[in-house]
Design an enzyme around this catalytic site. Structure first.
Site, PDB file in Angstrom:
ATOM      1  N   SER A 108       0.844  -1.199   0.000  1.00  0.00           N
ATOM      2  CA  SER A 108       0.000   0.000   0.000  1.00  0.00           C
ATOM      3  C   SER A 108       0.884   1.255   0.000  1.00  0.00           C
ATOM      4  CB  SER A 108      -0.971  -0.056   1.191  1.00  0.00           C
ATOM      5  OG  SER A 108      -2.072   0.797   0.996  1.00  0.00           O
ATOM      6  N   ASP A 146      -9.600  -5.481  -4.851  1.00  0.00           N
ATOM      7  CA  ASP A 146      -8.740  -4.572  -4.093  1.00  0.00           C
ATOM      8  C   ASP A 146      -9.241  -3.138  -4.138  1.00  0.00           C
ATOM      9  OD1 ASP A 146      -6.457  -3.434  -2.866  1.00  0.00           O
ATOM     10  OD2 ASP A 146      -5.103  -4.743  -3.984  1.00  0.00           O
ATOM     11  N   HIS A 170      -7.351  -6.289  -0.525  1.00  0.00           N
ATOM     12  CA  HIS A 170      -6.158  -5.479  -0.258  1.00  0.00           C
ATOM     13  C   HIS A 170      -5.089  -6.214   0.550  1.00  0.00           C
ATOM     14  CE1 HIS A 170      -4.266  -1.583  -0.413  1.00  0.00           C
ATOM     15  NE2 HIS A 170      -4.211  -1.444   0.897  1.00  0.00           N
TER      16      HIS A 170
END
Length: 317
Positions: free
Chosen positions: A113, A253, A280
């Protein structure tokens, strides 16, 4: 009792200027393979939700996790303002950690991320010791990310959207009702495992209890990116990345294909793997599949996969 593969062989803190960075090492740093240094998300999360990656040490790949400054076991600085919490601060912290642990001459990065954007920025400077880069579930541009958050929010049930909007207008986003509405989004686009794994709960609560970095750099929620990273992008840096790069995202995601695609388009030596049953957090949602993908990539990078020059030399081929 924890699984043997997840027992750290070393943990502690290293000095970073007047502060401290907490780290843990799983596996043997003297074993001849470059360690995988893991950059957590947030910004302002902790290493906890990424602990399952330590299982890679079973296969001889040491793993280094750490808490970025401001959270977890590293120094907390709740009184620091936006001028302190910069991308450069976290780049400097990473460089310092690599040097202090003696791995700066031979290492790989796994950035999740926000950590993927940070890792890409680090890699674009072409550090000589970097052997490979994994960018997992990351957007390349926060402008695109914000647009995609609007689109994904519009897919939620109407009553959930109404609850979110009502509490946002009333300034009551700290209520249980607002969290429950946000949880609908999380369960669709962030973590498909229900109940949430304890590793993810740990990081979630750490960030909830000390949101300084997240609020400053991101903003109060996934939907309200109003912090210092609001318009940040790494897209212009991507052509400068020279190392083999594995890009990972989940089919469901919050880091949608639109946000991830620039990594694949612009990094010269890249491969994009989409995990079909993940959102995610594929290391929690599809751990076996992710392990397979990562080990194949790591074998290619460190030359142990058949057909690579290093492997062929070792076998006399």
């Amino acid at each position: 009792m924890p699984e043997p593969s997840r027992r750290p062989t070393a943990k502690g803190t290293v000095p970073f200027g007047e502060y401290r960075t907490w780290y843990r090492v799983s596996g043997d740093l003297s074993g001849g393979r470059p360690p995988l240094v893991v950059l957590h998300g947030g910004p302002g999360s902790t290493h906890d939700y990424l602990v399952p990656l330590c299982d890679l040490s079973d296969a001889g790949h040491p793993v280094i996790l750490y808490d970025q400054l401001g959270n977890g076991g590293s120094t907390h600085l709740p009184d620091k303002g936006a001028d302190f919490w910069t991308v450069q601060l976290f780049l400097d912290e990473l460089d310092n950690l690599l040097t202090r642990l003696g791995v700066a001459d031979d290492y790989l990065l796994y950035g999740h991320s926000w950590g993927g954007m940070l890792g890409a920025t680090h890699a674009a400077a072409r550090p000589p010791g970097l052997r490979g880069l994994v960018i997992a579930n990351s957007p390349a541009s926060m402008t695109t990310w914000r647009a995609e958050m609007v689109r994904l929010r519009a897919t939620l049930p109407p009553e959930v959207q109404e609850t979110l909007a009502r509490h946002e207008a009333a300034g009551t986003t700290g209520t249980r009702a607002y969290f429950d509405a946000m949880r609908v989004f999380f369960d669709r686009y962030v973590c498909l495992v229900n109940p949430w794994p304890r590793e993810y709960q740990a990081s979630f609560m750490e960030m909830h209890n000390n949101p300084t970095v997240y609020y400053t750099m991101n903003g109060p929620t996934e939907f309200h990116v109003v912090g210092t990273l609001r318009d940040w992008s790494v897209e212009k840096l991507l052509p400068s990345i020279e190392v083999p790069t594995l890009i990972i995202s989940g089919r469901h995601d919050e880091a949608t294909p639109e946000t991830v695609r620039p990594f694949d388009d612009l990094i010269p030596d890249s491969r994009w793997e989409i995990l079909e049953n993940s959102s995610h957090l594929p290391h929690l949602e599809e751990p076996d599949r992710l392990r397979e993908v990562l080990l194949a990539y790591l074998a290619t990078v460190d030359g142990t996969q058949p057909g690579t020059r290093a492997s062929d030399a070792a076998t006399g081929s």
